[in-house]
Design a protein around this motif. Structure first.
Motif, PDB file in Angstrom:
ATOM      1  N   CYS A  12     -32.136 -19.417 -10.911  1.00 22.95           N
ATOM      2  CA  CYS A  12     -30.758 -19.098 -11.971  1.00 22.95           C
ATOM      3  C   CYS A  12     -30.079 -17.916 -11.541  1.00 22.95           C
ATOM      4  N   LYS A  14     -28.956 -15.782 -13.675  1.00 26.41           N
ATOM      5  CA  LYS A  14     -29.287 -14.813 -14.692  1.00 26.41           C
ATOM      6  C   LYS A  14     -30.125 -15.635 -15.618  1.00 26.41           C
ATOM      7  N   LYS A  15     -31.132 -15.048 -16.392  1.00 29.66           N
ATOM      8  CA  LYS A  15     -31.804 -15.604 -17.268  1.00 29.66           C
ATOM      9  C   LYS A  15     -30.989 -15.473 -18.749  1.00 29.66           C
ATOM     10  N   CYS A  16     -30.723 -16.641 -19.174  1.00 27.29           N
ATOM     11  CA  CYS A  16     -30.067 -16.713 -20.664  1.00 27.29           C
ATOM     12  C   CYS A  16     -30.780 -16.144 -21.602  1.00 27.29           C
ATOM     13  N   TYR A  18     -31.864 -17.182 -24.494  1.00 27.12           N
ATOM     14  CA  TYR A  18     -32.756 -17.960 -25.308  1.00 27.12           C
ATOM     15  C   TYR A  18     -33.717 -18.780 -24.443  1.00 27.12           C
ATOM     16  N   CYS A  19     -33.568 -18.531 -23.091  1.00 31.21           N
ATOM     17  CA  CYS A  19     -34.408 -19.449 -22.267  1.00 31.21           C
ATOM     18  C   CYS A  19     -35.547 -19.216 -22.022  1.00 31.21           C
ATOM     19  N   PHE A  21     -37.844 -21.184 -19.954  1.00 29.75           N
ATOM     20  CA  PHE A  21     -38.319 -21.791 -18.645  1.00 29.75           C
ATOM     21  C   PHE A  21     -38.754 -20.538 -17.845  1.00 29.75           C
ATOM     22  N   VAL A  23     -37.939 -19.596 -14.770  1.00 26.97           N
ATOM     23  CA  VAL A  23     -36.889 -19.713 -13.941  1.00 26.97           C
ATOM     24  C   VAL A  23     -37.061 -18.318 -12.832  1.00 26.97           C
ATOM     25  N   GLY A  57     -33.109 -28.330 -13.555  1.00 23.90           N
ATOM     26  CA  GLY A  57     -33.569 -27.015 -13.505  1.00 23.90           C
ATOM     27  C   GLY A  57     -33.905 -26.252 -14.815  1.00 23.90           C
ATOM     28  N   GLY A  58     -33.819 -24.752 -14.524  1.00 20.39           N
ATOM     29  CA  GLY A  58     -33.338 -24.201 -13.572  1.00 20.39           C
ATOM     30  C   GLY A  58     -31.603 -24.528 -13.638  1.00 20.39           C
ATOM     31  N   SER A  59     -31.141 -24.332 -12.428  1.00 20.45           N
ATOM     32  CA  SER A  59     -29.702 -24.522 -12.071  1.00 20.45           C
ATOM     33  C   SER A  59     -29.645 -25.024 -10.858  1.00 20.45           C
ATOM     34  N   ASN A  92     -24.072 -25.557 -13.544  1.00 18.61           N
ATOM     35  CA  ASN A  92     -23.230 -24.443 -14.679  1.00 18.61           C
ATOM     36  C   ASN A  92     -22.079 -24.150 -14.093  1.00 18.61           C
ATOM     37  N   ARG A 129     -24.803 -16.176 -21.276  1.00 13.53           N
ATOM     38  CA  ARG A 129     -24.372 -17.106 -20.231  1.00 13.53           C
ATOM     39  C   ARG A 129     -23.541 -16.472 -19.434  1.00 13.53           C
TER      40      ARG A 129
HETATM   41  S1  SF4 Z   1     -32.324 -22.812 -16.912  1.00  8.88           S
HETATM   42 FE1  SF4 Z   1     -30.455 -23.047 -17.813  1.00  8.88          FE
HETATM   43  S2  SF4 Z   1     -30.808 -21.715 -19.867  1.00  8.88           S
HETATM   44 FE2  SF4 Z   1     -32.506 -21.151 -18.368  1.00  8.88          FE
HETATM   45  S3  SF4 Z   1     -31.709 -19.265 -17.495  1.00  8.88           S
HETATM   46 FE3  SF4 Z   1     -31.115 -20.874 -16.208  1.00  8.88          FE
HETATM   47  S4  SF4 Z   1     -28.912 -21.490 -16.996  1.00  8.88           S
HETATM   48 FE4  SF4 Z   1     -29.810 -20.356 -18.390  1.00  8.88          FE
END
Ligand code: SF4
Length: 370
Positions: A12, A14-16, A18-19, A21, A23, A57-59, A92, A129
């Motif tokens: 990704c 950047k880390k959102c 709320y995420c 995962f 990543v 993902g991820g992205s 994204n 985001r």
């Molecule tokens: S997996 Fe989705 S929600 Fe998590 S950081 Fe990446 S784009 Fe953001």
């Protein structure tokens, strides 16, 4: 082998906030090794035909067009994707470019899932985001111009201070674009997200339930069918890949943290990207664990997952499919839930589905049925 093929791309920009995962943020220098590891892992699988493919993902849109080509080169070398009716790719908005979409089209991607989340710049920035409202619109236009005929938009609700008026603006912006599919998720605080450490003030459960019912009603009035707890679509545009999960079908997952299921055997890969790459590079399996379900376990899982779908499940069909029976205590549990208003239970046909009241507390109902 048949069913679905899932490929996980953990990167990704950047880390959102709320995420939750695991990543890998801005690890451009890992991409090459990761794609090599995916190729090796795919090579270890027995070749097979898949009905659906989902790159998530991820992205996945973090990959440039060259690496998208490399990924699909691996998949088509190791598997027969010629009969895959649905090939989905998560994107994204900030990552989308004409060159990437050209590449996706050329490799047979026919469904794009776009992580919009909100059309409010204020909310997008609160969520951490990378895109803004304008970028969603321009990306969507580009997807249409490039000929994508099946687009899903992800939206979030239950944001701090959000009421019906604010949610309606998001819903109407999405409806105005007229995607074939809309996924609607509630903002939750899950560790180890930034929000789980510094929790924002989220709406109480009653307000959240009211927002969900409001959204469902608005989307249905715009012609979207509510077919799964969090998913709405125009007729015929259900996510076939995800339906296979909810129906207890077989699937293979490749990549870090990916899960697989074949005829009651479930296994999952390690969830750290660097370790995944190293293990596969050294010729070891990336598998972190596995379990084998007996017929009764498969029946139970199919029942619990089946209740996520608004059509519900037919108990007799499940029993015939798995060669097991719904035991007396589970039957009584289903009857009790029906009396409490959480389920519609047609005892004659032995068909059961969640009511709207049940959909709102499905996780709790699942615990009671396990
Ligand atoms: S997996 Fe989705 S929600 Fe998590 S950081 Fe990446 S784009 Fe953001």
């Amino acid at each position: 082998m048949s069913g679905g093929l899932y490929v996980h791309i953990p990167f990704c920009q950047k880390k959102c906030f709320y995420c939750a995962f695991a990543v890998s943020v801005l690890k451009h220098h890992w991409v090459d090794d990761y794609l090599s590891a995916l190729s090796d892992e795919a090579g270890q699988c027995s070749s097979g035909t898949f009905d659906t493919v989902y790159i998530g993902g991820g992205s996945p849109s973090f990959l440039d067009e060259k690496n998208i080509a490399r990924l699909f080169g691996t998949l088509s070398r190791c598997f027969d994707l010629n009969h895959a009716s649905e090939v989905s790719f998560e994107m994204n908005p900030e990552d989308v470019s004409r060159a990437k979409l050209d590449a996706l089209r050329s490799f047979g991607v026919n469904r794009v899932s776009l992580g919009a989340q909100s059309f409010s710049n204020e909310d997008l920035s609160f969520l951490g985001r990378c895109h803004d409202r304008e970028r969603i619109f321009s990306t969507y236009d580009l997807l249409k111009v490039q000929g994508f005929r099946s687009i899903s938009i992800d939206l979030m609700y239950g944001l701090p201070g959000q009421g019906r008026v604010q949610l309606l603006k998001d819903l109407d912006a999405a409806i105005h674009l007229s995607p074939e599919h809309i996924s609607l998720y509630s903002l939750t605080l899950e560790a180890p997200s930034k929000f789980s450490v510094h929790p924002p003030d989220l709406p109480d459960p009653q307000t959240n339930a009211d927002l969900f019912c409001f959204a469902k009603s608005r989307l249905e009035s715009a012609g979207y069918r509510h077919y799964e707890v969090s998913n709405f679509c125009r007729p015929g545009f259900e996510s076939r890949h995800n339906l296979n999960y909810w129906q207890g079908g077989d699937y293979i997952g490749l990549g870090v943290a990916a899960h697989s299921h074949q005829q009651g055997r479930r296994w999952w890969n390690i969830d750290q990207t660097k370790r995944y790459i190293e293990r596969v590079k050294n010729g070891a399996s990336p598998c972190a664990g596995e379990e084998v379900l007996d017929a009764e376990g498969r029946l139970r899982d199919a029942l619990v997952f089946g209740l996520r779908m608004t059509d519900g499940v037919c108990l007799s069909q499940l029993e015939e499919r798995f060669g097991a029976v719904i035991d007396e205590s589970r039957q009584k549990q289903l009857e009790a839930m029906a009396e409490e208003g959480f389920l519609d239970f047609d005892k004659g046909k032995r068909c059961v589905k969640a009511t709207l009241k049940g959909m709102l507390v499905l996780d709790e109902l699942s615990v009671r049925l396990i």
